[in-house]
Design a protein around this motif. Sequence first.
Motif, PDB file in Angstrom:
ATOM      1  N   THR B 311     -17.730 -39.413 -40.699  1.00 57.49           N
ATOM      2  CA  THR B 311     -16.997 -39.716 -41.723  1.00 57.49           C
ATOM      3  C   THR B 311     -17.229 -39.024 -42.882  1.00 57.49           C
ATOM      4  O   THR B 311     -16.424 -38.381 -43.964  1.00 57.49           O
ATOM      5  N   ALA B 312     -18.655 -39.380 -43.264  1.00 54.01           N
ATOM      6  CA  ALA B 312     -18.934 -38.564 -44.263  1.00 54.01           C
ATOM      7  C   ALA B 312     -18.581 -36.824 -44.480  1.00 54.01           C
ATOM      8  O   ALA B 312     -18.028 -36.037 -44.979  1.00 54.01           O
ATOM      9  N   ALA B 313     -19.033 -36.416 -43.518  1.00 52.28           N
ATOM     10  CA  ALA B 313     -18.493 -34.334 -43.153  1.00 52.28           C
ATOM     11  C   ALA B 313     -17.279 -34.177 -42.859  1.00 52.28           C
ATOM     12  O   ALA B 313     -16.718 -33.609 -43.285  1.00 52.28           O
ATOM     13  N   SER B 314     -16.049 -35.416 -42.412  1.00 54.97           N
ATOM     14  CA  SER B 314     -14.974 -35.390 -42.560  1.00 54.97           C
ATOM     15  C   SER B 314     -14.525 -35.006 -43.961  1.00 54.97           C
ATOM     16  O   SER B 314     -13.476 -33.792 -44.778  1.00 54.97           O
ATOM     17  N   VAL B 315     -14.820 -35.929 -45.085  1.00 57.93           N
ATOM     18  CA  VAL B 315     -14.424 -36.290 -46.236  1.00 57.93           C
ATOM     19  C   VAL B 315     -14.613 -34.575 -46.731  1.00 57.93           C
ATOM     20  O   VAL B 315     -14.634 -34.009 -48.182  1.00 57.93           O
ATOM     21  N   LEU B 316     -16.373 -34.556 -46.815  1.00 62.38           N
ATOM     22  CA  LEU B 316     -17.204 -32.937 -47.141  1.00 62.38           C
ATOM     23  C   LEU B 316     -16.612 -32.018 -46.800  1.00 62.38           C
ATOM     24  O   LEU B 316     -15.989 -31.102 -47.220  1.00 62.38           O
ATOM     25  N   ASP B 317     -15.724 -31.888 -45.560  1.00 64.09           N
ATOM     26  CA  ASP B 317     -15.183 -30.908 -44.986  1.00 64.09           C
ATOM     27  C   ASP B 317     -13.650 -30.896 -46.102  1.00 64.09           C
ATOM     28  O   ASP B 317     -13.346 -29.446 -46.103  1.00 64.09           O
ATOM     29  N   ALA B 318     -12.990 -31.812 -46.398  1.00 64.73           N
ATOM     30  CA  ALA B 318     -11.965 -31.716 -47.032  1.00 64.73           C
ATOM     31  C   ALA B 318     -11.832 -31.628 -48.500  1.00 64.73           C
ATOM     32  O   ALA B 318     -10.647 -31.597 -48.988  1.00 64.73           O
ATOM     33  N   GLY B 319     -13.027 -31.347 -48.942  1.00 64.23           N
ATOM     34  CA  GLY B 319     -13.129 -31.639 -49.997  1.00 64.23           C
ATOM     35  C   GLY B 319     -12.965 -32.190 -50.680  1.00 64.23           C
ATOM     36  O   GLY B 319     -13.056 -32.168 -52.065  1.00 64.23           O
ATOM     37  N   GLN B 320     -12.867 -33.615 -50.539  1.00 64.64           N
ATOM     38  CA  GLN B 320     -13.243 -34.466 -51.181  1.00 64.64           C
ATOM     39  C   GLN B 320     -14.118 -35.446 -52.023  1.00 64.64           C
ATOM     40  O   GLN B 320     -14.028 -35.975 -52.890  1.00 64.64           O
ATOM     41  N   VAL B 372      -9.581 -39.125 -47.862  1.00 58.50           N
ATOM     42  CA  VAL B 372      -8.803 -38.250 -46.748  1.00 58.50           C
ATOM     43  C   VAL B 372      -7.420 -39.270 -45.818  1.00 58.50           C
ATOM     44  O   VAL B 372      -7.951 -40.140 -45.757  1.00 58.50           O
ATOM     45  N   SER B 373      -6.783 -37.812 -45.220  1.00 59.91           N
ATOM     46  CA  SER B 373      -5.844 -38.831 -44.577  1.00 59.91           C
ATOM     47  C   SER B 373      -6.191 -38.929 -43.676  1.00 59.91           C
ATOM     48  O   SER B 373      -6.754 -38.857 -42.620  1.00 59.91           O
ATOM     49  N   ASP B 374      -6.086 -40.410 -42.961  1.00 58.93           N
ATOM     50  CA  ASP B 374      -5.471 -40.851 -42.001  1.00 58.93           C
ATOM     51  C   ASP B 374      -6.249 -39.473 -39.983  1.00 58.93           C
ATOM     52  O   ASP B 374      -5.996 -39.289 -40.198  1.00 58.93           O
ATOM     53  N   GLN B 375      -4.643 -38.731 -40.712  1.00 61.47           N
ATOM     54  CA  GLN B 375      -4.489 -38.186 -39.418  1.00 61.47           C
ATOM     55  C   GLN B 375      -5.567 -36.996 -39.688  1.00 61.47           C
ATOM     56  O   GLN B 375      -5.982 -36.546 -38.993  1.00 61.47           O
ATOM     57  N   GLN B 376      -5.528 -36.829 -40.921  1.00 60.08           N
ATOM     58  CA  GLN B 376      -6.780 -35.474 -40.908  1.00 60.08           C
ATOM     59  C   GLN B 376      -7.905 -36.341 -40.258  1.00 60.08           C
ATOM     60  O   GLN B 376      -8.590 -35.557 -39.366  1.00 60.08           O
ATOM     61  N   ARG B 377      -8.839 -37.556 -40.379  1.00 62.84           N
ATOM     62  CA  ARG B 377      -9.748 -38.408 -39.853  1.00 62.84           C
ATOM     63  C   ARG B 377      -9.148 -38.111 -38.359  1.00 62.84           C
ATOM     64  O   ARG B 377     -10.252 -38.059 -37.549  1.00 62.84           O
ATOM     65  N   TYR B 378      -8.308 -38.573 -37.932  1.00 66.21           N
ATOM     66  CA  TYR B 378      -8.329 -38.898 -36.054  1.00 66.21           C
ATOM     67  C   TYR B 378      -8.094 -37.246 -35.891  1.00 66.21           C
ATOM     68  O   TYR B 378      -9.082 -37.582 -35.061  1.00 66.21           O
ATOM     69  N   LEU B 402      -9.497 -44.539 -29.142  1.00 64.14           N
ATOM     70  CA  LEU B 402      -9.738 -44.431 -30.961  1.00 64.14           C
ATOM     71  C   LEU B 402      -8.596 -45.694 -31.592  1.00 64.14           C
ATOM     72  O   LEU B 402      -8.504 -44.881 -32.732  1.00 64.14           O
ATOM     73  N   ASN B 403      -8.304 -45.283 -30.886  1.00 67.65           N
ATOM     74  CA  ASN B 403      -7.645 -47.367 -31.088  1.00 67.65           C
ATOM     75  C   ASN B 403      -5.619 -47.216 -31.791  1.00 67.65           C
ATOM     76  O   ASN B 403      -5.850 -47.360 -32.923  1.00 67.65           O
ATOM     77  N   GLY B 404      -5.602 -46.100 -31.206  1.00 68.12           N
ATOM     78  CA  GLY B 404      -4.044 -45.922 -31.537  1.00 68.12           C
ATOM     79  C   GLY B 404      -3.990 -44.722 -32.033  1.00 68.12           C
ATOM     80  O   GLY B 404      -2.566 -43.829 -31.880  1.00 68.12           O
ATOM     81  N   GLY B 405      -5.097 -44.523 -33.015  1.00 63.55           N
ATOM     82  CA  GLY B 405      -4.606 -43.307 -33.966  1.00 63.55           C
ATOM     83  C   GLY B 405      -3.766 -43.256 -35.428  1.00 63.55           C
ATOM     84  O   GLY B 405      -3.946 -44.822 -35.450  1.00 63.55           O
ATOM     85  N   PRO B 406      -3.666 -42.589 -35.730  1.00 63.13           N
ATOM     86  CA  PRO B 406      -2.659 -43.176 -37.524  1.00 63.13           C
ATOM     87  C   PRO B 406      -1.673 -43.416 -37.680  1.00 63.13           C
ATOM     88  O   PRO B 406      -1.591 -44.264 -38.867  1.00 63.13           O
TER      89      PRO B 406
END
Lengths: 191, 589
Positions: B311-320, B372-378, B402-406
């Motif tokens: 999750t941390a990598a996703s946040v960093l990658d999104a520039g958030q 980060v948007s759910d879509q992006q995280r997913y 992944l429990n259903g997705g965004p």
Amino acid sequence: MSAVPVQTLPAPRRGEPAAAPARRLRLVPDAVRGRKPRIAYAIIALGAIILVAAAQLVLSVAMTQGAYELDSLRVQQTKLERDRQIVGEELDALQSPQNLARNAEELGMVPNTTPVYLRLSDGAVLGQPQAAGGGAAASGPLVPNSLIADVPLVNQPLAGDNASGGAVTEPPSDADQPIVPPGALPTPDTH
Amino acid sequence: MKQTSRYPMRRVVVAGALLIAFVAVFVVKLVEIQVVRADEYNAEAEQVRSDSRTVYGARGDIVDANGTVLADSVMRYDITLSPKQAKAREAEDPGQLQRNATELGAALGIPAEHVLTVIEQSLAADADSDFAYLAKQVDVAAYDRVAALKVPWVYSQEHPGRIYPNGAVAGNLLGWITADGEPAGGLEAAQDQCLAGVDGEVSSLHSLKDWVDIPGTERTVKEAQPGGTLQLTIDADLQWEVQRILAARVAEVGAEWGMVTVMNAKTGELIAVADVPTVDPNDPSSTDAEDRGSRSFSAPFEPGSTFKALTAASVLDAGQADPTSGVVAPYRITPGNADINDSDYHDDERLTLTGVLIDSSNTGMSQFGERVSDQQRYQDMLDFGLGTESEVGFPAEASGDLNGGPDYWATDDQTKYATMFGQGLTTTAVQIASAYQTLANHGVRMPVQLVRGCEHADGSVTGKPDQTPREVVSAQAADQTTAMLERVYLEGWLADQWNIPGYRVAAKTGTAQVADGEGGYRSEYLVSVSGYAPADDPQYVVSVSIFDAVTMNSSAASAPVFRDVMSQVLKKYRTVPSGAPAPELPASW
């Protein structure tokens, strides 16, 4: 052939006494005598037949002989292949990590989990040297291998008085010492 | 002309016609025998005169990355007997049955009573019984002992068998071959197409008297073809050491089972996949049925806090955010309908993203994750390789959930936030190792590989794995995550328990629950550590999970395994120790 001269004869005249035919008879020329059958041909033909028959017999005997030889060699090959398999399976069991590890442990070796490196270029010591922790748990039963159940340990013959194998305190026997000849040590002859 | 009148033309014609018809019958029959049905008759004749035998196409070996044989084909023998003849002999020579049974029992290592039972039972079923198995798959030595006895009513037949010279080393991956010769589980089953040989047939004429082959009559009916050699990416020595370390720890903490995955960070090759308990494929029946496979592939679990790195990598990658971005992390937060708390009560803390990872704060991670948007995280999860089976295609491999997705997450805040810190979704151990491989490899995921290829008898290699890299997050995001995980390794609560002197390591712990397969969770915990080293140039990923450690139900149970396995890996592959210290990153602000 014989009819041709007859046709050339003049027809006998009627009332004329027949000319004596004896004058026209002569012996069959010698040439016919020269064409008598030669025994050599028969001998060659018969000889060839006998030779072929004999060769066939010899070949057949040799082949039969070879068949038995081949059969016994095949049996031998099968036996040797089985021996190879037995030895191969033994070797596989001996070189399995379980067998090597339990033998190493039996000889008192312990793993060191902190490697240290010496960099040759500048002599720097990389890593932090630490003594290997002793008393590592016996690894034998941890990763089972049913193939080595009957394989004896490398030092079993002399492990009678030191069954734990934890410390190898036996003084090295004389047989282990290098044999040093009296006088000067041998040196290689170099030029 | 008188003759012609004596035999009129009609009679000549009739006689001629009869003659022609007569000859024609023979010709037709001849053609039928020699041409039309030639094959059929030849085969029939061959069957009567010749003796055909099977030439076994040996099943291919399974070898490790260095060529060490893990599974080997050998010839075994089935010992059979004729109950009818045994009984008949007994009538002629009373006492021979008991005597021979005792000798056979000794030769085969079975009780003499068993031999007698086999005979009695077959005769009870069929008084004329001429065939019964006495022992299956005995080795050459036992075969020789039986053959030496020369019991007239005992026979043997060849039966190709399989041995696993290294016993339980990689037994979880290999599978085994049943007594009937069928592959069961693991790579034996999955790669059967590569490994299976094709049996051939050879026929020859033999003398009636002594059964000796007549030279020149041997004919290959069908060519035997040996199976291919299957090469794995596994290193047998390392696999053994990893299994040993894990088994010792599992026994020490009273755990139910454990898993360790070692992966090459640059290539995605699995170097060791250990599951404890592990089956010894030489003797699969001595292991419980549910322990004979590989849980690393087949048992999905909630990864827990090890997932926060993703999750941390996703946040960093999104520039958030960056590693020093701060949030205030309370003990409990309730965004939307969700109710999120940390494992232990604490006052509000001013944590950076680095600090969130070090303290493994759920509330802190939720505040970063929601940027980060759910879509992006997913999408990032999918790109990390979660939610689908790995490229290995192991038998019974799980995809994780992944429990259903965004779309579903949007309706359920608890799931939306839980998936940020590794709950409410499941992954396999191999998937987690693969995700950490992505982080270690500067954001580029390599396909998971267990098999290098299948080398056939003609030298051709098939089944080479896909090696297409996939960029999941930017190199900067991945490297920043690595730097943060280094701080976790140095400052986390297990710092003194997983210390590997001389090396920089990036690692994260996790504690999670395992689905019970019925919609709920088991009450026991799965404790894990995932990480890679050396952090300055990551080479190897190690992921450790231990389930239901009775005496120590925290990540402390798996930390020593991580340390021992990682140092063994670094030592084995002569990895140069790190020079510079890890970069400093503030944990709070």
